[in-house]
Design a protein around this motif. Sequence first.
Motif, PDB file in Angstrom:
ATOM      1  N   THR A 637       0.857  -1.189   0.000  1.00 27.18           N
ATOM      2  CA  THR A 637       0.000   0.000   0.000  1.00 27.18           C
ATOM      3  C   THR A 637       0.888   1.232   0.000  1.00 27.18           C
ATOM      4  N   VAL A 638       0.555   2.222  -0.839  1.00 31.81           N
ATOM      5  CA  VAL A 638       1.278   3.490  -0.869  1.00 31.81           C
ATOM      6  C   VAL A 638       0.265   4.624  -0.734  1.00 31.81           C
ATOM      7  N   ASN A 639       0.454   5.470   0.261  1.00 29.49           N
ATOM      8  CA  ASN A 639      -0.384   6.644   0.473  1.00 29.49           C
ATOM      9  C   ASN A 639       0.475   7.901   0.487  1.00 29.49           C
ATOM     10  N   GLY A 640      -0.120   9.025   0.139  1.00 28.20           N
ATOM     11  CA  GLY A 640       0.600  10.301   0.157  1.00 28.20           C
ATOM     12  C   GLY A 640      -0.220  11.374   0.835  1.00 28.20           C
ATOM     13  N   GLU A 641       0.403  12.128   1.747  1.00 28.10           N
ATOM     14  CA  GLU A 641      -0.296  13.192   2.469  1.00 28.10           C
ATOM     15  C   GLU A 641       0.054  14.546   1.872  1.00 28.10           C
ATOM     16  N   LEU A 642      -0.982  15.380   1.657  1.00 19.48           N
ATOM     17  CA  LEU A 642      -0.820  16.682   1.012  1.00 19.48           C
ATOM     18  C   LEU A 642      -0.588  17.780   2.027  1.00 19.48           C
ATOM     19  N   ILE A 643       0.185  18.776   1.618  1.00 24.86           N
ATOM     20  CA  ILE A 643       0.372  19.996   2.394  1.00 24.86           C
ATOM     21  C   ILE A 643       0.022  21.163   1.483  1.00 24.86           C
ATOM     22  N   GLY A 644      -0.469  22.253   2.055  1.00 25.83           N
ATOM     23  CA  GLY A 644      -0.930  23.380   1.258  1.00 25.83           C
ATOM     24  C   GLY A 644       0.070  24.513   1.187  1.00 25.83           C
ATOM     25  N   ALA A 645      -0.113  25.365   0.183  1.00 24.24           N
ATOM     26  CA  ALA A 645       0.691  26.575   0.010  1.00 24.24           C
ATOM     27  C   ALA A 645      -0.150  27.576  -0.779  1.00 24.24           C
ATOM     28  N   PRO A 646       0.089  28.867  -0.595  1.00 23.08           N
ATOM     29  CA  PRO A 646      -0.645  29.856  -1.395  1.00 23.08           C
ATOM     30  C   PRO A 646      -0.321  29.698  -2.877  1.00 23.08           C
ATOM     31  N   ALA A 647      -1.271  30.075  -3.729  1.00 26.59           N
ATOM     32  CA  ALA A 647      -1.051  30.011  -5.176  1.00 26.59           C
ATOM     33  C   ALA A 647      -0.224  31.203  -5.626  1.00 26.59           C
ATOM     34  N   PRO A 648       0.551  31.047  -6.714  1.00 30.99           N
ATOM     35  CA  PRO A 648       1.295  32.187  -7.242  1.00 30.99           C
ATOM     36  C   PRO A 648       0.333  33.298  -7.663  1.00 30.99           C
ATOM     37  N   PRO A 649       0.746  34.537  -7.534  1.00 29.26           N
ATOM     38  CA  PRO A 649      -0.140  35.646  -7.915  1.00 29.26           C
ATOM     39  C   PRO A 649      -0.476  35.594  -9.411  1.00 29.26           C
ATOM     40  N   GLY A 650      -1.711  35.930  -9.734  1.00 30.43           N
ATOM     41  CA  GLY A 650      -2.129  35.983 -11.137  1.00 30.43           C
ATOM     42  C   GLY A 650      -2.609  34.675 -11.691  1.00 30.43           C
ATOM     43  N   GLY A 651      -2.521  33.591 -10.932  1.00 28.76           N
ATOM     44  CA  GLY A 651      -2.957  32.287 -11.421  1.00 28.76           C
ATOM     45  C   GLY A 651      -4.447  32.079 -11.195  1.00 28.76           C
ATOM     46  N   HIS A 652      -4.965  30.988 -11.786  1.00 27.25           N
ATOM     47  CA  HIS A 652      -6.382  30.687 -11.644  1.00 27.25           C
ATOM     48  C   HIS A 652      -6.680  29.878 -10.393  1.00 27.25           C
ATOM     49  N   LYS A 653      -5.644  29.301  -9.768  1.00 25.17           N
ATOM     50  CA  LYS A 653      -5.851  28.480  -8.580  1.00 25.17           C
ATOM     51  C   LYS A 653      -5.855  29.339  -7.314  1.00 25.17           C
ATOM     52  N   LYS A 654      -6.601  28.880  -6.310  1.00 27.29           N
ATOM     53  CA  LYS A 654      -6.620  29.560  -5.024  1.00 27.29           C
ATOM     54  C   LYS A 654      -5.492  29.086  -4.125  1.00 27.29           C
ATOM     55  N   GLN A 655      -5.009  27.872  -4.361  1.00 30.50           N
ATOM     56  CA  GLN A 655      -3.933  27.332  -3.535  1.00 30.50           C
ATOM     57  C   GLN A 655      -3.203  26.233  -4.292  1.00 30.50           C
ATOM     58  N   ARG A 656      -2.026  25.901  -3.794  1.00 32.45           N
ATOM     59  CA  ARG A 656      -1.275  24.764  -4.308  1.00 32.45           C
ATOM     60  C   ARG A 656      -1.245  23.673  -3.239  1.00 32.45           C
ATOM     61  N   THR A 657      -1.061  22.442  -3.709  1.00 33.56           N
ATOM     62  CA  THR A 657      -0.858  21.332  -2.780  1.00 33.56           C
ATOM     63  C   THR A 657       0.302  20.479  -3.265  1.00 33.56           C
ATOM     64  N   TYR A 658       1.050  19.934  -2.319  1.00 35.87           N
ATOM     65  CA  TYR A 658       2.196  19.078  -2.621  1.00 35.87           C
ATOM     66  C   TYR A 658       2.157  17.877  -1.678  1.00 35.87           C
ATOM     67  N   PHE A 659       2.864  16.827  -2.054  1.00 36.23           N
ATOM     68  CA  PHE A 659       3.026  15.689  -1.152  1.00 36.23           C
ATOM     69  C   PHE A 659       4.203  15.966  -0.216  1.00 36.23           C
ATOM     70  N   ARG A 660       3.907  15.989   1.078  1.00 36.55           N
ATOM     71  CA  ARG A 660       4.990  16.179   2.061  1.00 36.55           C
ATOM     72  C   ARG A 660       5.409  14.860   2.695  1.00 36.55           C
ATOM     73  N   THR A 661       4.524  13.840   2.612  1.00 39.14           N
ATOM     74  CA  THR A 661       4.839  12.542   3.212  1.00 39.14           C
ATOM     75  C   THR A 661       4.341  11.435   2.287  1.00 39.14           C
ATOM     76  N   ILE A 662       5.200  10.461   2.019  1.00 38.96           N
ATOM     77  CA  ILE A 662       4.818   9.240   1.316  1.00 38.96           C
ATOM     78  C   ILE A 662       4.990   8.087   2.301  1.00 38.96           C
ATOM     79  N   THR A 663       3.930   7.305   2.502  1.00 35.57           N
ATOM     80  CA  THR A 663       4.012   6.150   3.400  1.00 35.57           C
ATOM     81  C   THR A 663       3.800   4.872   2.603  1.00 35.57           C
ATOM     82  N   ILE A 664       4.618   3.876   2.891  1.00 39.98           N
ATOM     83  CA  ILE A 664       4.566   2.587   2.187  1.00 39.98           C
ATOM     84  C   ILE A 664       4.421   1.488   3.228  1.00 39.98           C
ATOM     85  N   LEU A 665       3.408   0.660   3.058  1.00 44.49           N
ATOM     86  CA  LEU A 665       3.198  -0.501   3.917  1.00 44.49           C
ATOM     87  C   LEU A 665       3.433  -1.754   3.092  1.00 44.49           C
TER      88      LEU A 665
END
Length: 860
Positions: A637-665
Amino acid sequence: SKTKPLMTEFSVKSTIISRYAFTTVSCRMLNRMQVPAAAFITNFTMLIGDKVYQGEIREREKKTGDKAKEKRNKTSEDDGEKGTETFRASVVIPSKDKAAFLLSYEELLQRRLGKYEHVISVRPQQLVGRLTVEVNVLERSGITSLEVLRLQHSRQKGSVRGEGDSELPPSTVINQNDTFAKIIFKPSVVQQAKIAQNGILGDFIVRYDVNREQSIGDIQVLNGYFVHYFAPKDLPPLPKNVVFVLDSSASMVGTKLRQTKDALFTILHDLRPQDHSISCGFPTASKCGKTIWSGLFCCSPGTDINGALQRAIRLVSLVIFLTDGKPTVGETHTLRILNNTREAARGQICIFTIGIGNDVDFKLLEKLSLENCGLTRHVLEEDDAGSQLVGFYDEIRTPLLSDIRIDYPPAAVERVTRTLFPNYFNGSEIVIAGKLAHRTVERLHVEVTASNSKKFVVLKADVPVEPPEAGNDVAGSARPEGGGAGGPNHVQRLWSYLSTKELLSAWLHSSDERDKERLRQKAQALAVASRFLTPVTSMHLKRSGLQTDKPEDAQSMSAAAGPEPVMQSLRGASPQPGPALQKPYNPRIKVSKTSVDGDPHFVVDFPLSNLTVCFNIDGQPGDILRLVSDHADSGVTVNGELIGAPAPPGGHKKQRTYFRTITILANKPERSYLEITPSRVILDGGDRLVLPCNRSAVVGRRGLEVSVSANANVTVTIQGTIAFVVLIHLYKKPAPYQRDHLGFYISSSRGLSSSCHGLLGQFLSRDATLTQEPAGLSEGPGRPPLPRAGDGPETVLKVRGHQVPVVRKQRRIYNGEEQVDCWFARSNAAGLLDGEYRDYLAAHPFDSETAFGLGPSGGL
């Protein structure tokens, strides 16, 4: 001969964020530490010479019989001060070697009598050259009435406060502003000797409260989790009918009974005109009189707990029950007493219990209160029983609300803790936590219904919540060490704490064996994932593969914030050299295009069709996504946990998300857990090993091999047939919208089964075809440039029975080193993926369940 080891340093660092406390006790020598009874131990580390021994939380083997189920952990004993448990670990220290012990625990502070109280045991049992206690308090809503009490030698919670309570311990320094307070207690050896020459100084106690502006409460949000603090004020008190049931058996005769009678007189004078009070002595509990005290108590050789409670319940709606013994006459079987009381009370009676001395059956009293909406207290033999009774009564003397129900829109929240409460007493607090279904929500509708006397109270409000990106830094103030973007989420930890407590309570009190086992497994899974030491988990000390400097050369030890490994705060930690180490893999390793990276962008390669498909998932901070789910077959099993960040100015998104943790069982051939962040890799399978990501190393065990290329990637190989590569993205000077994060690439999937699922796993054993090709568009050298999205007609992609319109795009993978052309499925891959977004959300990082069977289950 036994020689008492010399302690050279004893330090405690505690950080409280919105009532949730992270505490680490570190000492050079002592291996006996007291922990609050309500706290969960999260980490224990020993440094003996240059060797490191780390504690790991594992599933506790199931034992039969009620006694085994009710026992506390073997490493935690009940012989400490009242309100604490004593943590012990045995070790032999070679001559001239030095040792250090670090113990971390977490707890939610309870509000009593209008104050939160944080208690730290300072009992090194000898004078210490360097003794430090540091407490940091961070409350976004504002700190009020902060005070540090004089050192307490015994824990008399709820007792009447003495005149000298406000006297500061010597050398205590307090620095405070509106939302942050730093308290340091650093007595010299001379000051310690003036307090207690034997080194048992007592309890260092910090009390405070917070500002409250909204009657509906304060809601805080961080990375997709929320906590709701509800403590209304300025409400008229409810009239109460209370029965005091007091043990008048032979063991109570004398000082204890006299103190208790004096306390009842004090309480009687405090009753309001609308209150009614009846007192009963038992075993002759038939002697009950309304506010009649003289001649009430008689001596009897036995303790009939069951009979006394049955008669009291027939009289009134609130019972305060005090005893110093165990059931010896009448009904004496614990389970039958509990069942009889539950049936008689029928959820309409609240029972509050007080146990006196060492011979009392405190577990029985605790269950009686928990099952009947009450509280319980334990009074030590040497304590003043009367003052304890008055103090306990003070906590419940002013009920403001009853039958409280707190509701949120079902579509807005999920996995919410308890929302029904029988009573709310003035000066207390109701705490609820959960997850937001949509992390971009700016306001959360809250509805509170309750009874106040003969009136029905309804409170409604749309409460503003802090945006997820702002929540990464609580009120802009400093977080515990190890915090920040990749640090612990105190709101998530609080949710885990409350959820684990509730599951354990339900497990303990369930009478249905099937339901009991289900609750035990749920509590155990959450406790292991959260690294909580509980009655269903155990801690094992294992020699770590890491080597550190001698304790005397290490940096000063600091509090571990949440579950982060303590080793991260020690200087010079490096992999233990040995035959297991090999030459690390080249960081520019070539892997499959099938991956998820960046914000996050998914790429799926279909080599048989010479097609590459790509899509985006607009996840929410705090979400844990199922990437590969093959637990039933290959055990992976592989899961990934997201962390948030503000979106770059002028973009269409309100926020960005990235994987900060990958867990493997990896569940086969034996279970192993792997947790990867940009800073470290934790391998937990039998032995717990922590590898820093800034040093190259290779380790292997149980069919699992982990290779770390410093600050580049982590390659995980399982039984030689499955391989994953995790890219590490680090920023020296990150922009506001950037976060250190991870990319996940599937290098080899030969060992995964055809029924594998997950956001990436569902495509591994499938092929794809295009049903329409735009004019002039094909692969190969010498062909015209590929049209971009919007430049040509859409093409329909067929995969796994789905038909999805796609357009051509380009994606950069492998840290931007390679550009691939792909067919892009828009609208969050609607129609391409099985099920819905919520079907891919995991409950915790090592959750191996899946919402899917072997076949597709509809479009997204």
